[in-house]
Scaffold this motif. Structure first.
Motif, PDB file in Angstrom:
ATOM      1  N   GLY A  88      28.147 -20.844   4.227  1.00  0.00           N
ATOM      2  CA  GLY A  88      28.743 -21.459   5.399  1.00  0.00           C
ATOM      3  C   GLY A  88      28.369 -22.873   5.735  1.00  0.00           C
ATOM      4  O   GLY A  88      27.177 -23.240   5.613  1.00  0.00           O
ATOM      5  N   TRP A  89      29.049 -23.560   6.485  1.00  0.00           N
ATOM      6  CA  TRP A  89      28.946 -25.073   6.729  1.00  0.00           C
ATOM      7  C   TRP A  89      29.685 -25.509   7.939  1.00  0.00           C
ATOM      8  O   TRP A  89      30.718 -25.023   7.992  1.00  0.00           O
ATOM      9  N   ARG A  90      29.037 -26.683   8.419  1.00  0.00           N
ATOM     10  CA  ARG A  90      29.871 -27.487   9.409  1.00  0.00           C
ATOM     11  C   ARG A  90      29.740 -28.821   8.973  1.00  0.00           C
ATOM     12  O   ARG A  90      28.607 -29.289   8.598  1.00  0.00           O
ATOM     13  N   ALA A  91      30.656 -29.523   9.294  1.00  0.00           N
ATOM     14  CA  ALA A  91      30.682 -31.247   9.014  1.00  0.00           C
ATOM     15  C   ALA A  91      30.962 -32.051  10.247  1.00  0.00           C
ATOM     16  O   ALA A  91      31.714 -31.582  10.928  1.00  0.00           O
ATOM     17  N   ALA A  92      30.146 -33.011  10.265  1.00  0.00           N
ATOM     18  CA  ALA A  92      30.626 -34.136  11.381  1.00  0.00           C
ATOM     19  C   ALA A  92      30.545 -35.403  10.994  1.00  0.00           C
ATOM     20  O   ALA A  92      29.536 -35.711  10.108  1.00  0.00           O
ATOM     21  N   ARG A  93      31.431 -36.289  11.367  1.00  0.00           N
ATOM     22  CA  ARG A  93      31.193 -37.627  10.927  1.00  0.00           C
ATOM     23  C   ARG A  93      30.466 -38.540  11.831  1.00  0.00           C
ATOM     24  O   ARG A  93      30.471 -38.385  12.923  1.00  0.00           O
ATOM     25  N   ARG A  94      29.731 -39.224  11.102  1.00  0.00           N
ATOM     26  CA  ARG A  94      28.802 -40.322  11.725  1.00  0.00           C
ATOM     27  C   ARG A  94      29.749 -41.599  11.936  1.00  0.00           C
ATOM     28  O   ARG A  94      30.584 -41.986  11.610  1.00  0.00           O
ATOM     29  N   ALA A  95      29.082 -42.437  12.878  1.00  0.00           N
ATOM     30  CA  ALA A  95      29.661 -43.774  13.410  1.00  0.00           C
ATOM     31  C   ALA A  95      29.789 -44.774  12.287  1.00  0.00           C
ATOM     32  O   ALA A  95      30.610 -45.366  12.072  1.00  0.00           O
ATOM     33  N   SER A  96      28.753 -44.340  11.215  1.00  0.00           N
ATOM     34  CA  SER A  96      28.620 -45.309   9.750  1.00  0.00           C
ATOM     35  C   SER A  96      29.969 -44.888   8.957  1.00  0.00           C
ATOM     36  O   SER A  96      30.007 -45.758   8.102  1.00  0.00           O
ATOM     37  N   GLY A  97      30.557 -43.780   9.130  1.00  0.00           N
ATOM     38  CA  GLY A  97      31.741 -43.428   8.340  1.00  0.00           C
ATOM     39  C   GLY A  97      31.426 -42.331   7.460  1.00  0.00           C
ATOM     40  O   GLY A  97      32.028 -41.735   6.771  1.00  0.00           O
TER      41      GLY A  97
END
Length: 257
Positions: free
Chosen positions: A225-234
């Motif tokens: 299982g995993w979760r993803a989040a986008r950083r401000a850098s892209g």
């Protein structure tokens, strides 16, 4: 590359008394090549090695697990560049904080192309594992101009077969290059007392949407299982924190070393 008959004729002229320059003018072969043949006339194995991925299939002489792990390292922190004299150089950056990773990377490169020398090039904060061969674009067809996150990254059919066969090796290579295992912590109040709770966690960060998708699809395939989040850098940060999923990664991937 010159065949043996050509090499032997040039050497026979030199042995008969002609200088290297005279033989070169007579045959059109460079003096440096003729000089090298005086020490060794037969081509070295790395020059005559057949393509390790002919006709869209990995040669059975190449260990498929090492090739899959190397694919992960390349997609994370590797590049291939053409050489001025022909051929290509594979460079994989390994953080100096993980000397075990440097050794593991070198073993993978050597096992995939055993006849080609590898070199360690020191740089601030990292060591580049460098190997030169005309066949690196055959083994890693994701090579192309520009940065990896600015061009499509698509696996060849034979690479897809490798990933299906060795999913953990791909994940190990990706995490060892662009990921990490850390100890996260949080606090909670129990009976009026603030307690600190620590738990292990894996992270993988990459800017290429294709590489991130390959990583998460492979996690799905092995039940992590995993979760993803986008950083401000892209860049996209993929986190694995659930206890059972962390245990799976610990069993098959582990820290960088």
């Amino acid at each position: 590359m010159y065949d043996m008959a050509t090499r032997e004729r040039a050497l026979a002229l030199h042995i008969s008394g002609l200088s290297l320059s005279q033989v070169s003018r007579s045959t059109g072969i460079s003096r440096s090549a003729i000089r090298a043949w005086t020490a060794r006339v037969d081509p070295s194995p790395r020059m005559t090695a057949e393509c390790p991925a002919p006709s869209g299939h990995l040669s059975p002489t190449v260990p498929s697990d090492a090739c899959t792990y190397l694919l992960g390292l390349y997609l994370g922190d590797g590049c291939i560049s053409p050489e001025r004299r022909g051929g290509y150089a594979l460079r994989i950056a390994c953080g100096n904080a993980w000397p075990g990773l440097i050794d593991t990377c070198e073993r993978a490169v050597r096992s995939v192309l055993p006849h080609n020398a590898t070199h360690r090039v020191r740089a601030p904060g990292c060591t580049y594992m460098v190997s030169r061969s005309k066949h690196w674009p055959c083994l890693l067809p994701q090579h192309g101009p520009g940065k990896k996150h600015e061009r499509p990254i698509v696996l060849a059919p034979w690479q897809r077969e490798l990933v299906d066969r060795h999913p953990w090796e791909l994940l190990r290579g990706l995490i060892h290059s662009d990921g990490c295992r850390i100890a996260n912590w949080a606090t909670r109040t129990v009976g009026g007392e603030v307690r600190r709770h620590e738990y292990p966690r894996y992270f993988f960060t990459n800017t290429s949407p294709d590489i991130v998708r390959l990583f998460t699809d492979t996690l799905d395939a092995v039940g992590v299982g995993w979760r993803a989040a986008r950083r401000a850098s892209g860049a996209v940060n993929v986190s694995v924190a659930r206890r059972a999923s962390v245990a799976l990664l610990d069993a098959h991937v582990g820290p960088k070393g």
